[in-house]
Design a protein around this motif. Sequence first.
Motif, short mmCIF file in Angstrom:
data_model
loop_
_atom_site.label_atom_id
_atom_site.label_comp_id
_atom_site.label_asym_id
_atom_site.label_seq_id
_atom_site.Cartn_x
_atom_site.Cartn_y
_atom_site.Cartn_z
N ARG A 229 0.82 -1.21 0.00
CA ARG A 229 0.00 0.00 0.00
C ARG A 229 0.84 1.25 0.00
N VAL A 230 0.22 2.33 -0.44
CA VAL A 230 0.82 3.67 -0.41
C VAL A 230 0.00 4.50 0.56
N ILE A 231 0.69 5.23 1.44
CA ILE A 231 0.02 6.16 2.34
C ILE A 231 0.60 7.55 2.09
N ASN A 232 -0.25 8.47 1.67
CA ASN A 232 0.18 9.82 1.35
C ASN A 232 -0.25 10.77 2.47
N LEU A 233 0.68 11.62 2.92
CA LEU A 233 0.32 12.62 3.91
C LEU A 233 -0.45 13.73 3.22
N CYS A 234 -1.69 13.89 3.59
CA CYS A 234 -2.53 14.93 3.05
C CYS A 234 -2.78 15.95 4.15
N SER A 235 -3.92 16.57 4.20
CA SER A 235 -4.17 17.63 5.17
C SER A 235 -5.65 17.95 5.20
N ALA A 236 -6.13 18.43 6.35
CA ALA A 236 -7.50 18.92 6.43
C ALA A 236 -7.72 20.11 5.51
N SER A 237 -6.64 20.76 5.08
CA SER A 237 -6.77 21.88 4.14
C SER A 237 -7.18 21.41 2.75
N PRO B 176 -13.06 -0.77 1.37
CA PRO B 176 -11.98 0.21 1.18
C PRO B 176 -12.13 1.40 2.14
N LYS B 177 -11.02 1.87 2.66
CA LYS B 177 -10.98 3.09 3.47
C LYS B 177 -9.82 3.92 2.93
N VAL B 178 -10.14 4.93 2.17
CA VAL B 178 -9.13 5.71 1.47
C VAL B 178 -8.64 6.87 2.32
N HIS B 179 -9.56 7.60 2.95
CA HIS B 179 -9.21 8.81 3.70
C HIS B 179 -9.23 8.53 5.20
N VAL C 181 -2.97 15.95 -3.94
CA VAL C 181 -2.60 14.67 -3.31
C VAL C 181 -3.84 13.83 -3.06
N ARG C 182 -4.88 14.49 -2.58
CA ARG C 182 -6.12 13.75 -2.32
C ARG C 182 -6.68 13.15 -3.62
N GLY C 183 -6.70 13.95 -4.68
CA GLY C 183 -7.22 13.45 -5.95
C GLY C 183 -6.38 12.31 -6.50
N LEU C 184 -5.06 12.45 -6.42
CA LEU C 184 -4.17 11.38 -6.89
C LEU C 184 -4.39 10.11 -6.09
N THR C 185 -4.56 10.26 -4.79
CA THR C 185 -4.80 9.10 -3.92
C THR C 185 -6.06 8.37 -4.33
N GLU C 186 -7.14 9.11 -4.51
CA GLU C 186 -8.41 8.48 -4.87
C GLU C 186 -8.30 7.76 -6.21
N ILE D 237 -2.95 -3.35 -4.72
CA ILE D 237 -2.29 -2.26 -3.97
C ILE D 237 -3.35 -1.28 -3.49
N ARG D 238 -3.34 -0.98 -2.21
CA ARG D 238 -4.25 0.04 -1.68
C ARG D 238 -3.50 1.37 -1.58
N VAL D 239 -4.21 2.44 -1.91
CA VAL D 239 -3.63 3.78 -1.82
C VAL D 239 -4.53 4.61 -0.90
N MET D 240 -3.93 5.21 0.12
CA MET D 240 -4.68 5.92 1.15
C MET D 240 -4.03 7.27 1.42
N ASP D 241 -4.77 8.15 2.07
CA ASP D 241 -4.14 9.37 2.58
C ASP D 241 -4.55 9.60 4.03
N VAL D 242 -3.76 10.41 4.71
CA VAL D 242 -4.01 10.75 6.11
C VAL D 242 -4.20 12.26 6.18
N LEU D 243 -5.30 12.69 6.81
CA LEU D 243 -5.67 14.11 6.82
C LEU D 243 -5.71 14.65 8.25
#
Length: 259
Positions: free
Chosen positions: A131-139, A223-226, A157-162, A173-179
């Motif tokens: 999996r990929v985990i991308n650091l995103c943001s509440a912004s 799936p849990k993306v965000h 980043v959010r759009g790319l993750t989705e 492969i799962r791709v997620m972000d953390v906000l």
Amino acid sequence: MSRQSIFITGAAAGIGQAAARLFAAKGWFVGLYDVDEAGVQTLSRELGEDFTCAGKLDVTDPDAWEHALAEFAARAGRLDVLLNNAGILASGPLESIPLARQHLLIDVNIKGVLNGCYLALPYLQRTPRSRVINLCSASALYGQPSLAVYSATKFAVRGLTEALDLEWSEYGIRVMDVLPLFVATDMVTNMNANSFRKMGAKLTAQDVADTIFKAARYDSKIPKVHWTVGFQTRAFYSLSGAAPDLITRFINSRITGSH
């Protein structure tokens, strides 16, 4: 079976360092990469050089990515998680921030994540359930004044993750972000934004690292993306999906003091 492994960018400090410590404590092999080479080498010695590897990585440089990933794979033997954590911030009115700095935000926060995803794919494909985990943001929930370009990079980043979570599902492969909302790290020192002055940094790097670890271990068929961090972010996330744009804009304007 070899131990699970994680490749972390921006590992020398803040959220990246907290994540590195947590994954190492859980028995993972940890790749520590940052433009601050001395910082990650010191951390590697502290965590144990038999269970870590460390090196300099400018995430805007594809050649540097290829070298770092090859070095990591030679040591770890597998890539279970790519943590795209490296990022930079500039705050204040758009016209007060030099254009070159705005371009650098795009290079690091968007192109750095793109480089990592693109070049790590062959390694991820060879590791089952990676999996990929991308650091995103509440912004990335609604554009933030005084953080306009930073906010825009996190929307990207959010759009790319989705998109990649759907695209790479065929590879398993799962791709997620953390906000998270504002996190008490050096990144928010002297931040010039009304939202920060009103809300402060209530989250710690450890709070975010704990969420990253949960995402890395998540094994449900649903799936849990965000992945939001903290009550405030969860509330904003729920609101952004339920409230009309006009209401969301009004609430953000009250928080930021904008009109």
